[in-house]
Design a protein around this motif. Structure first.
Motif, mmCIF file in Angstrom:
data_model
loop_
_atom_site.group_PDB
_atom_site.id
_atom_site.type_symbol
_atom_site.label_atom_id
_atom_site.label_comp_id
_atom_site.label_asym_id
_atom_site.label_seq_id
_atom_site.Cartn_x
_atom_site.Cartn_y
_atom_site.Cartn_z
ATOM 1 N N LEU A 122 0.893 -1.136 -0.096
ATOM 2 C CA LEU A 122 0.070 -0.219 -0.066
ATOM 3 C C LEU A 122 0.965 1.302 -0.007
ATOM 4 O O LEU A 122 0.430 2.138 -0.809
ATOM 5 N N GLY A 123 1.992 1.351 0.923
ATOM 6 C CA GLY A 123 2.902 2.261 0.925
ATOM 7 C C GLY A 123 3.535 2.651 -0.472
ATOM 8 O O GLY A 123 3.525 4.003 -0.764
ATOM 9 N N ARG A 124 3.815 1.745 -0.950
ATOM 10 C CA ARG A 124 4.463 2.082 -2.543
ATOM 11 C C ARG A 124 3.634 2.636 -3.441
ATOM 12 O O ARG A 124 4.203 3.513 -4.399
ATOM 13 N N THR A 125 2.312 2.590 -3.317
ATOM 14 C CA THR A 125 1.289 3.082 -4.348
ATOM 15 C C THR A 125 1.300 4.653 -3.973
ATOM 16 O O THR A 125 1.077 5.473 -4.814
ATOM 17 N N LEU A 126 1.841 4.956 -2.884
ATOM 18 C CA LEU A 126 1.581 6.514 -2.311
ATOM 19 C C LEU A 126 2.865 7.345 -2.547
ATOM 20 O O LEU A 126 3.019 8.489 -2.479
ATOM 21 N N TYR A 127 3.950 6.685 -2.945
ATOM 22 C CA TYR A 127 5.316 7.191 -3.242
ATOM 23 C C TYR A 127 5.629 8.459 -4.094
ATOM 24 O O TYR A 127 6.071 9.506 -3.895
ATOM 25 N N ALA A 128 4.769 8.097 -5.193
ATOM 26 C CA ALA A 128 4.941 9.226 -6.482
ATOM 27 C C ALA A 128 4.091 10.334 -5.906
ATOM 28 O O ALA A 128 4.573 11.334 -6.292
ATOM 29 N N SER A 129 3.003 10.239 -4.955
ATOM 30 C CA SER A 129 2.488 11.425 -4.714
ATOM 31 C C SER A 129 3.421 12.289 -3.733
ATOM 32 O O SER A 129 3.493 13.400 -3.798
ATOM 33 N N LEU A 130 3.960 11.381 -2.866
ATOM 34 C CA LEU A 130 4.937 12.173 -1.915
ATOM 35 C C LEU A 130 6.173 12.667 -2.476
ATOM 36 O O LEU A 130 6.500 13.955 -1.937
ATOM 37 N N ALA A 131 6.583 12.128 -3.453
ATOM 38 C CA ALA A 131 7.884 12.761 -4.137
ATOM 39 C C ALA A 131 7.357 14.018 -4.845
ATOM 40 O O ALA A 131 8.357 14.734 -5.016
ATOM 41 N N ARG A 132 6.278 14.003 -5.305
ATOM 42 C CA ARG A 132 5.788 15.475 -6.096
ATOM 43 C C ARG A 132 5.716 16.441 -5.142
ATOM 44 O O ARG A 132 5.745 17.678 -5.422
ATOM 45 N N CYS A 133 5.340 16.279 -3.878
ATOM 46 C CA CYS A 133 5.048 17.303 -2.999
ATOM 47 C C CYS A 133 6.109 17.793 -1.927
ATOM 48 O O CYS A 133 5.933 18.714 -0.993
ATOM 49 N N THR A 134 7.415 17.017 -2.034
ATOM 50 C CA THR A 134 8.405 17.164 -1.122
ATOM 51 C C THR A 134 9.769 17.295 -1.632
ATOM 52 O O THR A 134 9.902 16.700 -2.908
ATOM 53 N N SER A 135 10.618 17.886 -1.148
ATOM 54 C CA SER A 135 12.119 17.786 -1.656
ATOM 55 C C SER A 135 12.786 16.462 -1.141
ATOM 56 O O SER A 135 12.312 15.678 -0.594
#
Length: 416
Positions: free
Chosen positions: A273-286
């Motif tokens: 589940l966590g891996r599906t969220l990484y792209a979104s996290l990468a877009r909004c954080t440095s």
């Protein structure tokens, strides 16, 4: 244009030569390689010890030796990947893995068993995540995060698929026959997949967006790289120790072995589940804030395990949350090099970065058990591991300074 964007544009030109079958092939081979070479062992180890008389400590040490060899072998493998691509490396690794498993299955003594596992460690370096990440990073360019997510989602299913399969086989067959059949399955899936699906031309390495006098050697010696390597190593030790110690912690607190195993299994589901969220996290954080955030989140879940005795549903939620963090950390490490130094020397730099973390992960089960005895229990162990994770987060906070300075120098040079 920022040099990183230039680099990605160069990589992106390889889209037409990208092998269409590569991504599904890598998904299939990651599931199979991890499932058979890695996850079958903890299922079969009790039967191995009972049938041979070898201690579980000795057999586990042989397996840990494979992980250590994998970490050390990964560095020269990374150099080859940078120059020649993944086809020969991963195909050879698949052959080596099948041979190693056959040697393990028919080992007449503990020494031969151990040597065979060391051979399997070389196979791990050539077939597990690092070479797959190198292939995806070079071929997919700007779309690499999405492709890396797909590969790691597949890899996350390895234990789900092969732990039950291995257990079912071992109920009807002895461990030697089980490993023989698994070796045949490994060969039949991974050898043709790597040989046939990874045939596309290997795109030229992109121009590095952080220029140094000695190329990747200077990067390895730089303060940001060393701080990042130290952070990932400490965090890897803490993370793997938590995974191994979770079941004993819950059993000591009065839960059944089955209930503890379910908590561990749901942690694996949390990774997916966590891996599906990484792209979104990468877009909004440095890149630096993302690293600090994820490592700190891992420390927070570890503190919670140390302090919260129950109830069981809350512990399950914590296990899922911890798994989500681990899933994101896998992708964080897969993209750590490209996010900071580009894809030019990805194979070697990622192998150097991963080597100490892999060694720490291999040592964590033994060290964690020893620390639990010295500290008087698993709750105290989890508290120490949480402090370790927070120390890793502090180190990670300094891993982006050199990158920011390098980009500033480049912008000034472009203005001139």
């Amino acid at each position: 244009m920022d040099n990183l964007q230039t680099s990605e544009a160069v990589i992106g030109t390889g889209d037409r030569s990208r092998p269409r079958a590569a991504l599904p092939a890598l998904c299939a081979t990651q599931i199979t390689s991890w499932g058979i070479v890695y996850y079958a062992f903890p299922v079969l180890n009790p039967q191995i010890a009972a049938a041979t008389g070898w201690s579980t400590t000795a057999t586990t040490a042989a397996f840990s030796g494979a992980l250590l060899i994998s970490a050390l072998t990964g560095i020269p493998v990374g150099r080859i990947l940078d120059r020649r691509g993944p086809r020969a490396v991963m195909t050879t690794g698949s052959v080596l893995g099948a041979v190693a498993l056959l040697a393990i299955a028919h080992a007449p003594n503990l020494l031969t068993f151990t040597v065979a596992w060391l051979l399997a460690g070389m196979s791990m370096a050539a077939t597990f995540y690092q070479p797959a990440f190198a292939a995806v990073t070079r071929w997919w360019g700007e779309q690499r995060v999405r492709a890396l997510t797909v590969v790691t989602l597949a890899g996350g299913l390895a234990s789900t698929a092969f732990a039950p399969l291995t257990a079912a086989l071992s109920e009807h067959l002895n461990w030697r026959t089980t490993y023989t059949l698994l070796a045949a399955l490994l060969a039949s899936v991974t050898i043709p997949a790597h040989a046939l699906a990874l045939r596309a031309p290997w795109p030229p390495a992109p121009t590095p967006h952080v220029r140094t006098a000695d190329g990747n050697r200077s990067v390895v010696r730089s303060r940001p790289f060393l701080l990042l390597a130290a952070a990932l190593t400490l965090n890897s030790f803490a993370m793997y120790a938590v995974v191994i110690a979770l079941v004993p912690l819950l059993i000591v607190r009065g839960f059944s072995p089955t209930a503890a195993a379910w908590a561990l299994g749901l942690g694996g589901a949390g990774q997916t589940l966590g891996r599906t969220l990484y792209a979104s996290l990468a877009r909004c954080t440095s890149v630096t804030s993302r690293t600090v955030l994820l490592i700190s989140a891992g420390g927070a879940t570890t503190v919670a395990f140390a302090l919260v005795p129950g109830p069981y549903p809350l512990l399950l939620a914590l296990a899922i949350g911890a798994g989500m963090v681990r899933g994101n950390l896998t992708l964080l490490q897969a993209t750590a090099v490209t996010d900071r130094w580009g894809a030019t020397h990805y194979g070697r730099l990622s192998a150097v970065l991963a080597a100490p973390a892999t060694i720490a992960g291999a040592l964590a089960p033994f060290a964690g058990a020893a620390l639990a005895r010295e500290l008087g229990g698993y709750a105290s162990l989890f508290a120490v591991l949480a402090v370790t994770s927070f120390a890793a987060a502090v180190l990670a906070a300094g891993s982006g300074h050199g990158l920011a300075q390098a980009k500033a120098k480049q912008r000034n040079a472009l203005r001139l």
